[in-house]
Scaffold this motif. Structure first.
Motif, PDB file in Angstrom:
ATOM      1  N   LEU A 167      40.693  21.535  14.023  1.00 39.99           N
ATOM      2  CA  LEU A 167      41.756  20.584  14.384  1.00 39.99           C
ATOM      3  C   LEU A 167      42.331  19.915  13.133  1.00 39.99           C
ATOM      4  O   LEU A 167      43.546  19.877  12.941  1.00 39.99           O
ATOM      5  CB  LEU A 167      41.217  19.512  15.333  1.00 39.99           C
ATOM      6  N   LEU A 168      41.423  19.433  12.288  1.00 42.87           N
ATOM      7  CA  LEU A 168      41.888  18.732  11.087  1.00 42.87           C
ATOM      8  C   LEU A 168      42.659  19.661  10.161  1.00 42.87           C
ATOM      9  O   LEU A 168      43.742  19.322   9.667  1.00 42.87           O
ATOM     10  CB  LEU A 168      40.707  18.094  10.353  1.00 42.87           C
ATOM     11  N   SER A 226      27.247  23.236  24.685  1.00 39.73           N
ATOM     12  CA  SER A 226      26.649  22.805  25.934  1.00 39.73           C
ATOM     13  C   SER A 226      25.919  23.939  26.651  1.00 39.73           C
ATOM     14  O   SER A 226      25.133  23.712  27.558  1.00 39.73           O
ATOM     15  CB  SER A 226      27.725  22.231  26.845  1.00 39.73           C
ATOM     16  N   LEU A 227      26.164  25.198  26.271  1.00 44.59           N
ATOM     17  CA  LEU A 227      25.511  26.331  26.932  1.00 44.59           C
ATOM     18  C   LEU A 227      24.403  26.914  26.082  1.00 44.59           C
ATOM     19  O   LEU A 227      23.681  27.801  26.499  1.00 44.59           O
ATOM     20  CB  LEU A 227      26.539  27.436  27.222  1.00 44.59           C
ATOM     21  N   ASN A 237      32.672  20.427  23.380  1.00 42.35           N
ATOM     22  CA  ASN A 237      32.251  21.776  23.755  1.00 42.35           C
ATOM     23  C   ASN A 237      31.729  22.587  22.570  1.00 42.35           C
ATOM     24  O   ASN A 237      30.713  23.266  22.657  1.00 42.35           O
ATOM     25  CB  ASN A 237      33.450  22.491  24.386  1.00 42.35           C
ATOM     26  N   PHE A 238      32.459  22.504  21.443  1.00 39.95           N
ATOM     27  CA  PHE A 238      32.139  23.394  20.320  1.00 39.95           C
ATOM     28  C   PHE A 238      31.643  22.653  19.080  1.00 39.95           C
ATOM     29  O   PHE A 238      31.327  23.283  18.072  1.00 39.95           O
ATOM     30  CB  PHE A 238      33.358  24.241  19.955  1.00 39.95           C
ATOM     31  N   GLY A 239      31.640  21.342  19.138  1.00 36.41           N
ATOM     32  CA  GLY A 239      31.078  20.571  18.036  1.00 36.41           C
ATOM     33  C   GLY A 239      31.929  20.551  16.779  1.00 36.41           C
ATOM     34  O   GLY A 239      33.155  20.724  16.827  1.00 36.41           O
ATOM     35  N   MET A 240      31.251  20.376  15.636  1.00 42.02           N
ATOM     36  CA  MET A 240      31.953  20.236  14.355  1.00 42.02           C
ATOM     37  C   MET A 240      32.964  21.343  14.045  1.00 42.02           C
ATOM     38  O   MET A 240      34.041  21.064  13.505  1.00 42.02           O
ATOM     39  CB  MET A 240      30.930  20.149  13.206  1.00 42.02           C
TER      40      MET A 240
END
Lengths: 439, 327
Positions: free
Chosen positions: B56-57, B154-155, B47-50
């Motif tokens: 997360l990391l 995606s939008l 959804n939000f890419g990199m």
């Protein structure tokens, strides 16, 4: 649907090791080591001295109190020692050691041939007391005390505890298949002594052959056999009473307070023997099992034979055991010495490997609530363990119903933090008792 | 007696009964929750890419590293791999906008593990959900960054801005009609909320994946269904009663994420199911109060943290029925 109760756990029953093994009669031991404490209550005092010759069935230690039960020689021979020996519950205890003469000769006049139907209730009760009967499920409460409710308690139901809910144990299961008639006779005798009309046998569903065998004999004499869900601790006295009668034994009260007397399968056999034949409790069926035992068996063992002998009869160990337990895995006592003798309450000898024990490392409670859901008594085991760990023993007793814990171990079994909840509970109970004694 | 019977034994282990235990363990539970969250976390990357990946990391690594330091300092670093620190990092990353500057996720994780978890005594002793404390800390420290939402990759084709408010934010500031218009029509909006192609905290957008993970945890017996169902239902019913669109409210603002993965955090909620239901009703009620009457468009985080405060009280009042007292 089979009846059940709230709480409890479903451990793998592991009864496959011995469920199909017929009871084998163990040979007469070379010597028997008979402890003077074989029951809950006051220890017995020896009435023989070193050098005495005794016969099988002879009283060798006499009860000193009402909640106590006499102890008999389990074979004939010579008393060679009265000294401290290992004991499966108390660590060590004074025991009377009899060297067998190989004759295995009964005391004169034994066995008798009596018609229980012709006996009075008091005669029956007296025979039970004299024969030194104790609850053989493991709790070893003197049977004659249970059989003598005060006159103000009216008993209406007799329950035979045939649940045998402890994993691994099959002694009661096999006895129901092989001594069906004797068990039912024992029940009838107990019901007569108590003046009870309603008798019920509670058996877990994982013993369908035992249920069928018991139904066949019980049906003839109007005793009901009730299949119960296979769930631990189905055979704990209080849960069993609740499941079967719908009644709850109030906190601190006894089954007789709700009109119920519960006896174990082994005890029913002993009742029949004691009343019909005058035979005291000197032998019992014990399951010797576990992954570490070479050839698991159900054995008919003399009181006073040793764990090591019983294990040797089963081919010894095939793997090194991490734990040897007297009784079942949920409530049995871990042994440090396998030279301890078999007692009236030894329902099983269990040798577990490290893989079976799966102890894990104890962690702080994560409050997952599994113990609360598993507790058949409706307690909060997690809190009891935390309070025990902190030394807040009186709080555990006064605010968290410490004394209602039956120590069934369901909480520990399910605990993902591997907490030794029952250990903290036993500690708290002991500490509270010690504090009360000091006052 | 067989002559060759082996009787040698080593030292026998002696301890209190019971002598067997189930296969369950803290690590198993924690790693299962991580696994249940994984699909929704992966979706946030789609959804939000990199920016979602970096979040997360950063969160997970700094949470685990903080845990390592604290445990090391206390001399009990043997439980570092139990999955609980990873879970806190993962939950925090899923609860914040993707693409925050690197120091924010790091600070959030250090606060979550170092303060919320370990000043209380570590796993099991913490009163508040650590990830939510981390999030509350970030919201108080960097309110603008924490409420600036990237538009899903995606939008990007459809919308001309790179940031957008969350559905609840749009509803609060610009009204329901505007929100529906943004998605095209009502059905499109519901679909988008359900699948998750919309703005919001990185891991809160996909209702369906969060529900799937939740269903897995219920099936495994690691959470009680009563908690998420009660909390979500409370929000649905109350927002419906007060004239909102219950479906929008139930599927957005991190409600599903919060109800399934944080209102069920066993350490910080009441221990009995009855108590947990009370907790869930309270959390749902507070969520609605904050959303409809408060300054924030979203209220799940504070609602759960506030209910965490009353957990000990609920535990005192709601006890299991004791055997022998049931009559």
């Amino acid at each position: 649907m089979a009846k059940s109760f709230r709480g409890g756990v479903h451990p793998d029953d592991r009864k496959r090791y011995t469920a199909t093994k017929a009871i084998e009669v163990a040979p007469v031991p070379v010597k028997v080591i008979i402890p003077t404490r074989q029951h809950i209550g006051a220890p017995c005092a020896p009435v023989v001295t070193v050098g005495d010759l005794v016969k099988k069935g002879q009283v060798i230690a006499e009860a000193q109190a009402f909640v106590s039960s006499p102890i008999h020689a389990s074979t004939s021979g010579k008393v060679v020692e009265i000294a401290d020996y290992p004991h499966s519950v108390f660590g060590s205890c004074v025991a009377i050691v009899i060297e067998s003469d190989g004759q295995d000769e009964w005391l004169e006049g034994l066995p008798l041939d009596r018609q229980w139907k012709a006996m009075e209730a008091d005669e029956i009760k007296d025979a039970i007391r004299q024969a030194g009967l104790v609850g053989m499920g493991g709790a070893t409460f003197p049977t004659h005390v249970k059989m003598a409710p005060p006159p103000d308690k009216s008993i209406d139901t007799f329950i035979l505890n045939a649940a045998e809910c402890e994993p691994y144990l099959t002694a009661d299961h096999r006895a129901m298949l092989e001594y069906t008639e004797k068990i039912v006779t024992g029940m009838q005798i107990a019901m007569k002594a108590l003046g009870v009309k309603r008798g019920i046998v509670g058996v877990e569903e994982n013993k369908p052959d035992a249920i069928a065998a018991m139904q066949k004999v019980c049906g003839v004499v109007g005793i009901e056999v009730m299949p119960l869900e296979t769930k631990y601790p189905q055979g704990a006295e209080k849960t069993l009473i609740h499941v079967i009668t719908g009644k709850e034994v109030p906190s601190g009260a006894l089954p007789m307070d709700v009109g119920v007397v519960v006896q174990n399968v082994g005890t029913a056999i002993a009742i029949a023997d004691a009343v019909e034949r005058g035979i005291p409790l000197i032998e019992r069926v014990t399951t010797v099992t576990g992954a570490a035992i070479a050839e698991p068996k159900n054995l008919l063992l003399r009181v006073g034979d040793t764990f090591s002998n019983a294990i040797a009869m089963c081919g010894g160990f095939k793997e090194e055991p991490m734990k040897v337990i007297a009784g079942g895995p949920m409530m049995g006592m871990a042994q440090s010495n396998i030279e301890a003798p078999i007692m009236k309450g030894t329902s099983g000898i269990l040798a577990l490997t490290a893989a079976d024990v799966n102890p894990g490392v104890e962690r702080p409670c994560i409050r997952c609530g599994r113990c609360v859901e598993a507790c058949p008594m409706g307690l909060i085991p997690s809190m009891l363990s935390i309070l025990g760990e902190r030394g807040a023993y009186p709080v555990a007793k006064e605010e968290y119903d410490l004394l209602d814990c039956v120590e069934c171990g369901s909480c520990v079994y399910v605990c993902p933090a591997k907490r030794n909840i029952v250990h903290y509970i036993k500690l708290s109970k002991a500490q509270n008792a010690a504090m009360a004694a000091k006052k | 007696m067989s002559a060759e019977a082996k009787m040698e034994i080593g030292t026998l282990s002696v301890s209190t009964s019971p002598h067997i235990r189930s296969e369950e363990s803290i690590s198993k539970i924690m790693w299962s929750v991580n696994a249940a969250l994984a699909p929704a976390a992966l979706f946030s990357v789609y959804n939000f890419g990199m920016p979602a990946v970096t979040n997360l990391l950063l969160c997970i690594i700094s949470a685990v590293f903080t845990e390592y330091l604290v445990l090391r300092w206390q001399g009990k670093d043997n439980v570092i791999c139990d999955g609980s620190a990873v879970l806190t990092g993962l939950l925090l990353a899923m609860n914040i906008p993707a693409g925050l500057p690197w120091y924010m996720p790091v600070f959030g994780s250090v606060v979550a593990i170092g303060i919320a978890k370990h000043t209380m005594g570590g796993l099991g002793y913490n009163i508040f959900n650590p990830a939510l404390i981390g999030r509350a800390f970030l919201l108080a420290s960097w309110p603008i960054a924490m409420t600036t939402w990237p538009t899903p990759a995606s939008l990007l084709g459809k919308v001309d801005a790179v940031t957008s408010a969350t559905p609840l934010g749009i509803m609060k500031l610009q009204g329901y009609e505007k929100l529906v218009a943004l998605f095209g029509d009502k059905m499109e909006m519901y679909k988008s909320l359900f699948i998750g192609t919309r703005g919001g905290s990185a891991g809160e957008t996909s209702a369906v994946l969060l529900l799937l993970g939740g269903a897995y945890l219920i099936y495994k017996g690691y959470i009680n269904w009563q908690v998420p169902v009660t909390m979500i239902a409370t929000v649905g019913v109350l927002t419906g009663v007060f004239g909102g669109d219950p479906i929008v409210h139930m599927m957005s603002g991190g409600l599903i994420l919060g109800a399934f993965y944080m209102a069920t955090d066993m350490v910080t909620i009441p221990i009995t199911i009855k108590g947990q239901v009370i907790f869930a009703i309270g959390a749902g009620l507070l969520t609605v109060l904050i959303r409809l009457l408060g300054g924030y468009p979203e209220g799940v985080c504070y609602a759960i943290l506030l209910m965490n405060c009353v957990t000990p009280l609920i535990d005192r009042l709601v006890r299991p029925k004791k055997y022998g007292a049931r009559g």
